[in-house]
Design a protein around this motif. Structure first.
Motif, PDB file in Angstrom:
ATOM      1  N   UNK A 256       0.862  -1.187   0.000  1.00 29.66           N
ATOM      2  CA  UNK A 256       0.000   0.000   0.000  1.00 29.66           C
ATOM      3  C   UNK A 256       0.898   1.237   0.000  1.00 29.66           C
ATOM      4  N   UNK A 257       0.822   2.052  -1.042  1.00 29.65           N
ATOM      5  CA  UNK A 257       1.697   3.198  -1.212  1.00 29.65           C
ATOM      6  C   UNK A 257       1.237   4.378  -0.366  1.00 29.65           C
ATOM      7  N   UNK A 258       2.216   5.158   0.108  1.00 33.40           N
ATOM      8  CA  UNK A 258       1.896   6.346   0.880  1.00 33.40           C
ATOM      9  C   UNK A 258       2.996   7.388   0.711  1.00 33.40           C
ATOM     10  N   UNK A 259       2.650   8.632   1.064  1.00 32.27           N
ATOM     11  CA  UNK A 259       3.598   9.738   1.124  1.00 32.27           C
ATOM     12  C   UNK A 259       3.358  10.472   2.436  1.00 32.27           C
ATOM     13  N   UNK A 260       4.433  10.950   3.051  1.00 24.97           N
ATOM     14  CA  UNK A 260       4.310  11.668   4.324  1.00 24.97           C
ATOM     15  C   UNK A 260       5.362  12.768   4.383  1.00 24.97           C
ATOM     16  N   UNK A 272       8.554   8.604   1.184  1.00 18.89           N
ATOM     17  CA  UNK A 272       7.741   8.029   0.114  1.00 18.89           C
ATOM     18  C   UNK A 272       7.989   6.529   0.130  1.00 18.89           C
ATOM     19  N   UNK A 273       6.914   5.745   0.333  1.00 20.53           N
ATOM     20  CA  UNK A 273       7.139   4.318   0.444  1.00 20.53           C
ATOM     21  C   UNK A 273       5.864   3.528   0.402  1.00 20.53           C
ATOM     22  N   UNK A 282       3.094  -2.114  11.365  1.00 19.11           N
ATOM     23  CA  UNK A 282       4.412  -2.349  11.942  1.00 19.11           C
ATOM     24  C   UNK A 282       5.457  -2.723  10.917  1.00 19.11           C
ATOM     25  N   UNK A 283       5.078  -2.748   9.631  1.00 22.58           N
ATOM     26  CA  UNK A 283       6.041  -3.103   8.586  1.00 22.58           C
ATOM     27  C   UNK A 283       5.854  -2.170   7.386  1.00 22.58           C
ATOM     28  N   UNK A 284       6.885  -1.432   7.053  1.00 15.81           N
ATOM     29  CA  UNK A 284       6.850  -0.633   5.831  1.00 15.81           C
ATOM     30  C   UNK A 284       8.262  -0.270   5.405  1.00 15.81           C
ATOM     31  N   UNK A 285       8.394   0.090   4.125  1.00 15.46           N
ATOM     32  CA  UNK A 285       9.652   0.548   3.533  1.00 15.46           C
ATOM     33  C   UNK A 285       9.411   1.916   2.917  1.00 15.46           C
ATOM     34  N   UNK A 286      10.417   2.790   2.987  1.00 17.20           N
ATOM     35  CA  UNK A 286      10.264   4.124   2.417  1.00 17.20           C
ATOM     36  C   UNK A 286      11.638   4.714   2.126  1.00 17.20           C
TER      37      UNK A 286
END
Length: 680
Positions: A256-260, A272-273, A282-286
């Motif tokens: 699931x893509x996101x920007x912050x 951006x990840x 609890x798990x993401x890459x950016x």
């Protein structure tokens, strides 16, 4: 020949075993038919069995009719009272409660949901939601999985408060420790948030945020999730924006893509990840980019204690794996220096931070900011890149943030392979640090010069408001020509300096520590050369010294040894030994160095080892600030000596008046071995 397998024999054996097993099964079945009452009742139900089955079906029908016509609002009070007692806060359903069970997607609709704050924040409700709608897939639920076709919030108002002692108002189970693994949500196919509002207060870092939250589904460009708000952090503006795509196309195996982006306190973070396993936050890459005026300011945004630095910009790979955050392969600039490395943060309680940093080429001025030097504003009104000590002081006076050091543990290594040209001629830097329970150990502290090195350790106890520090630094082989610059192409001094500083004392900055320290400082030159003119002038030899200076004489005299040994108490270094022994003059002196005021007040008396004409017995003085000391002659002593000559001239022959300026040359060599041993 080997014996061949007889397949007929094997077949007959397996067949016999199978027939025996079948016979046993048939025998067991026949026994059950003859003796089991349950089997008999099912095969040939009697009146009792018929009555029991009918009553069971009737009971099921009554329950289903009851549930279909039941007024679920009757449970609002019991549910609120149970939840309030369970979570020790006021929880209530103030509107209608509607439940629809007879569907492949059972649903619930709650109106007027209120979740109050804990005892220490009862004046702020944690959540107020006009309407909550949720549905689940029954087949998935029966299989042990929660899948929600719809989750809708209408006008949710959420207030999250983090107290100074670490308590969190949104933690319903206050006794359960925060494991830092992140929120794990069920699969949501359609998320709708209408007119949402989130208020966040982090009192330890003086952070507030008031954000709008919206989410809706669809194929238009506006579909998706958006959180956007403003606030303050330590009284400076704060902005936050998080956006992601719609949930309608999310799958468990599709990121699931996101920007912050967060900005405040002179810093900004842009990421951006993707959430690698959707609904597992609890798990993401950016890809993360950090930039700002001082890395230490990131504490206000992230809670990480970082050193003071000049302006910076860094980019790298950010990854979260439950309670572990990593910022790997980052690269960028800090001031005029490059910086790269890896950072690992272990959450879930007390932060554990590990960092491995390196610079290919360091600007030594940037390292001064780490020690507490401050940037100043230039004539154009902008901050200079090179940090300087405030008020013209040599020792940095920026205070150490002790309360931040007490909030995390960790270790750090830093290596600079090369250093830009600098006055100290530093060529490489190697630093190590370990922080544990508010005590910071620096080991090693290593600076390699073109020739020579400075090595040592330091210990800073920050468990109290005013830290107490101990340092032990050793200087080896530092060239004197790097201290006193060359004049007319030839250095006035050559040789190698050895030194050691062992100091301890309280102080929140390097300057405060030095101003209240105690210990010893020593500097030794075991061998070297000095311009003969300067050596003569140590004894104020007006004939030889001045003549050599005026004639541009570049000849040198041997420095048999030079020793400066000071005892330090209350920030004042008092000379215990101050000797410069050359082959023509023995100079000895005394005085003090005020580390707090950063001033010198030294006096050196020289005695010639050879007879000299026009020798003036007057001490040399070294006074003034450490940054610009003044070297002069005690004019009072010169005047008194001239008065003595005038008196002699009135009572004796004119030649007798010269006796006051004749040096018989009676000084002896100093015991260099004993002096050096004592200084070490």
């Amino acid at each position: 020949m080997p014996k061949m397998l007889n397949w007929n024999v094997l077949r007959s054996r397996f067949g016999a075993r199978a027939a025996s097993a079948k016979a046993r099964a048939v025998k067991g079945r026949d026994w059950i038919r003859r003796n089991d009452p349950v089997y008999a009742a099912v095969r040939r139900p009697g009146p009792a069995e018929w009555w029991a089955g009918g009553l069971t079906l009737l009971l099921i029908a009554v329950v289903l009719i009851f549930l279909a016509w039941f007024d679920w609002n009757r449970l609002r009070g019991p549910i609120g009272r149970w939840a309030s007692a369970e979570y020790q806060r006021d929880i209530a359903i103030n509107g209608d409660l509607n439940v629809h069970l007879f569907s492949w997607t059972p649903s619930v609709r709650v109106q007027g949901l209120k979740i109050g704050g804990p005892d220490w924040a009862r004046d702020r409700d944690t959540a107020r939601i006009d309407t909550v709608e949720a549905s689940v897939r029954l087949r998935r639920l029966l299989a042990g999985q929660v899948e929600m076709p719809l989750l809708r919030f209408t006008r949710p108002q959420v207030v999250l408060i983090a107290a100074e002692d670490g308590r969190k108002s949104w933690a319903l189970n206050a006794d359960r420790a925060d494991d830092g693994q992140g929120m794990k949500l069920p699969v949501i196919q359609k998320l709708v948030i209408t007119d949402g509002r989130l208020v966040f207060e982090e009192r330890r870092r003086k952070m507030t945020l008031d954000a709008a939250v919206d989410a809706h589904e669809g194929a238009d460009g506006d579909a998706g999730f958006l959180l956007q708000g403003e606030g303050t952090v330590n009284r400076s503006p704060l902005t936050l924006r998080i956006e992601g795509g719609p949930f309608i196309n999310i799958r468990r195996d599709r990121p699931y893509r996101f920007k912050a982006r967060m900005a405040g306190a002179g810093s900004s973070l842009t990421a951006t990840g993707a959430v690698t396993r959707p609904f597992d936050l609890g798990r993401f890459d950016a890809t993360l980019t950090l930039e700002g005026r001082d890395l230490a300011d990131l504490y206000l945004l992230t809670g990480l204690t970082l050193p003071n630095t000049p302006p910076y910009r860094l980019s790298g790979a950010l990854k979260r794996n439950e309670a572990v955050w990593t910022f790997n392969d980052f690269d960028g600039r800090v001031g005029a220096s490059d910086l790269s490395g890896d950072l690992r943060v272990q959450g879930g309680g007390r932060l554990q931070v590990e960092a491995e940093l390196a610079s290919r080429r360091l600007d030594i001025d940037d390292l001064a900011a780490v020690l507490g030097a401050r940037t100043v504003t230039n004539a154009r009104g902008t901050e200079t890149e090179a940090p300087v000590a405030k008020g013209g002081k040599l020792l940095p006076d920026a205070p150490l943030q002790t309360e931040r050091l007490r909030q995390m543990d960790g270790s750090l290594t830093y290596r600079a392979a090369a250093v830009k040209a600098n006055e100290l001629d530093v060529r490489a830097v190697n630093l190590g640090a370990e922080l544990k329970d508010g005590i910071l150990n620096l080991d090693p502290i290593s600076f390699d010069f073109n020739r020579g090195a400075l090595n040592g350790t330091a210990r800073i106890d920050a468990t109290q408001a005013r830290p107490y520090s101990r340092v032990d630094l050793r200087l080896s082989g530092y060239p004197l020509e790097s201290i006193v610059p060359a004049r007319n192409g030839a250095p006035p001094l050559t040789g190698r300096a050895l030194g050691r500083a062992r100091l301890e004392g309280p102080g929140a900055s390097v300057h405060q520590f030095a101003a209240s320290s105690k210990g010893t400082i020593s500097l030794v030159v075991p061998d070297g050369r000095m311009r003969a003119a300067f050596a003569e002038l140590l004894g104020i030899n007006a004939s030889a010294g001045l003549l050599k200076l005026l004639s541009g004489d570049q000849s040198t005299a041997q420095i048999r040894c030079a020793v400066a040994d000071f005892n330090v108490s209350g920030g004042t270094a008092t000379a215990k030994t101050l000797v410069i022994d050359t082959d023509v003059v023995l100079a000895q002196g005394g005085g003090t160095i005020d580390l707090g005021q950063e001033t010198l007040n030294l006096r050196i008396d020289g005695e010639s080892k050879k007879p000299r004409l026009l020798r003036i017995w007057a001490p040399i003085t070294v006074q003034g600030p450490l940054t610009a000391p003044r070297v002069g002659v005690d004019v009072g002593a010169v005047a008194s000596q001239g008065g003595l000559a005038g008196l002699l001239a009135t009572v004796a022959a004119p030649v007798t008046a010269l006796f006051a300026f004749v040096d018989p040359g009676l000084a002896e060599d100093a015991n260099c071995g004993q002096l050096i041993a004592g200084a070490r």
